[in-house]
Design an enzyme around this catalytic site. Structure first.
Site: not given
Ligand code: EPZ
Length: 473
Positions: A22-23, A95, A119, A124, A314, A336, A406
């Site tokens: 996805k990213n 986002r 968020c 962020r 993640d 992070i 998502r």
């Protein structure tokens, strides 16, 4: 609202295949704005965030065709655009929509993009994106919740950004991507120092190079982009999703299973493999297959998240779910995002012993977890609860599962094929997030897409006083 009911205690076994990342897919989908020519992207995961990106691109005027017969491929063409705008209703839903800024500004000389709010996982900001664009000559203004940016005009039509040297104070993934996208059509060379080094950056660089921009150094801390006056199309296959692969490896370990994850790239997963093996998990890598077995006693480890090649934020929640039952103490430090421990209280509801002190979570292993009702708060927090529930005794009901949609393609089907006992119970109504664009996962709101606000599905229902859904409140 949908729920997932999981009966835990079954070791996962078998083979699973990783979907596209996805990213990686998201910035590449936005790269298509840079060219009037045909862009073909394969291995795009069927997840809500990619559908949200598709909606935004169509709003901007990108012609988009999904090729079902070719699996998850899309063809995009942008001969011209209908709008310079990424509206709030889509940016709040996802986002990463902010990545429309660079390409619109670079090719059409102007962009109006809603500012993403805070968020579930942190505040962020997007200051690094904006400072970088300003260094390239853009005039950046804030107006009524939008960033309005225009490229400097010196007689060129449209106005063009100019290459420059940009030193990022932090290797932000999104800022690096937005600046690479913008730099590809800028006049001259842009050097991004302290750039993010994630595999998704390298994938984007490959695409931009295929389009005609010369991109050097991707995967290192200094990226050089030689901009072109025009860019061509591309035909590209998205890299496998390292976070999905990692999630399955952890889930297998957490259930004491024996699973082979195929289509994974071990070089993208080094820090996780090291952590798992430090915890006593057996791992074998052969080609694109990683086999994980967790038959012996597992022990606690200390892990700190960090930009790639460090341990990915993640996968922090999923690893924590696994460590809840590892013998001894583990310390997890999140470096992070400032608020990425929302899953802790839900893990505690399942019987975990976890204490949080600022950015550190201390996990004391317990012999077993017990099923309970729990609530997902963002994408990775939700999947961490699935991991915990698969290894727990009895039944867990996971609410607000739209977060999962998502970023995980066919999660229930893939887990069921590995022997997990879980099922989704469809709820009658859409979600709080559907109505308000709750922020989660990638920072953005979740479910809009998965529950239909973007897809045109179920009607919105307000759950008065709803909270803890990862919304920015
Ligand atoms: C990307 O988000 C990923 N999203 C995230 O994945 C991932 O968690 C994150 O990188 C870190 O790896 C996508 O790729 C779509 P950042 P991004 O800019 O780009 C601060 C998931 O679960 N920062 O590297 O937003 C920021 O606040 C998601 O799939 C600034 O201060 O991450 C954060 O603390 C969640 N100013 C840190 O940097 C800025 O202008 C890292 O953010 C930009 C970022």
């Amino acid at each position: 609202m949908d729920e997932i009911i999981i009966r835990g205690g079954r070791p996962l076994a078998g083979t699973t295949l990783v979907s596209g990342a996805k990213n990686a897919a998201l910035p590449i989908l936005f790269a298509s704005i840079l060219s009037p020519e045909r862009c073909r992207l394969e291995n795009v995961p069927k997840v809500a965030d990619c559908r949200t990106a598709r909606h935004l691109l169509e709003r901007i005027g990108v012609e988009l065709v999904e090729l079902e017969e070719a699996g998850s491929a899309v063809v995009l063409r942008t001969p011209t655009i209908l709008s310079y705008e990424a509206p709030y209703e889509l940016v709040k839903t996802m986002r990463a929509s902010f990545l429309a800024l660079g390409p619109l500004l670079a090719r059409f000389g102007a962009a109006r993009v809603a500012t993403p709010g805070g968020c579930a996982i942190g505040s962020r900001p997007v200051d690094l994106h904006l400072e970088g664009m300003a260094r390239m000559g853009a005039d950046v203004r804030h107006s009524h919740g939008y960033v309005e940016a225009s490229a400097p005009s010196r007689g060129e039509s449209p106005a063009r950004l100019r290459g420059t040297r940009i030193a990022l104070p932090f290797p932000s993934v999104g800022a690096t991507e937005n600046l690479m996208l913008a730099a590809s059509l800028a006049i001259g060379t842009t050097v991004i120092e302290n750039a993010a080094r994630e595999p998704e950056i390298v994938d984007l660089a490959e695409v931009l190079s295929e389009m005609g921009a010369h991109v050097g150094g991707a995967g290192s801390s200094v990226i050089e982009v030689h901009g072109r006056d025009e860019l061509g199309g591309f035909c590209h296959r998205v890299i496998p999703d390292r976070i999905e692969a990692g999630t399955f490896l952890i889930a297998a370990a957490a259930t004491g299973g024996d699973v082979t994850v195929r289509g994974a790239r071990s070089e993208h997963l080094g820090s996780l493999l090291e952590a798992l093996s430090g915890a006593g998990v057996d791992l074998e890598t052969e080609g694109d297959a990683i086999r994980v077995r967790a038959s012996r006693g597992l022990r606690g480890i200390d892990v700190a998240t960090a930009p790639f090649p460090g341990f990915p934020t993640d996968l922090q929640a999923q690893l924590m779910a696994f460590l809840c039952r590892a013998e001894g103490e583990s310390v997890i430090t999140e470096t992070i995002f400032e608020n990425r421990f929302m899953h802790v209280q839900e893990l505690v509801r399942l019987g975990a012993d976890i204490r949080v002190d600022g950015s550190k979570a201390t996990v004391r292993g317990v012999p077993s977890l017990e099923g309970a009702e729990v609530m997902a708060t963002d994408l990775r927090a939700s999947v961490c609860l699935v991991v915990a529930a698969l290894g727990a005794a009895n039944t867990t009901r996971l609410q607000r599962v739209y977060h999962l949609d998502r970023g995980y393609e066919h999660l229930e089907e893939k887990l069921t094929a590995l022997g997990a006992d879980l099922r989704r119970v469809r709820g009658p109504a859409a979600t709080f997030a559907h109505t308000f664009g709750d922020e989660s996962g990638d920072g953005a709101g979740s479910s809009g897409a998965s529950n239909g606000s973007v897809e045109g599905g179920e009607p919105p229902v307000l759950h008065a006083g709803a909270r803890g859904d990862g919304s920015a409140s």
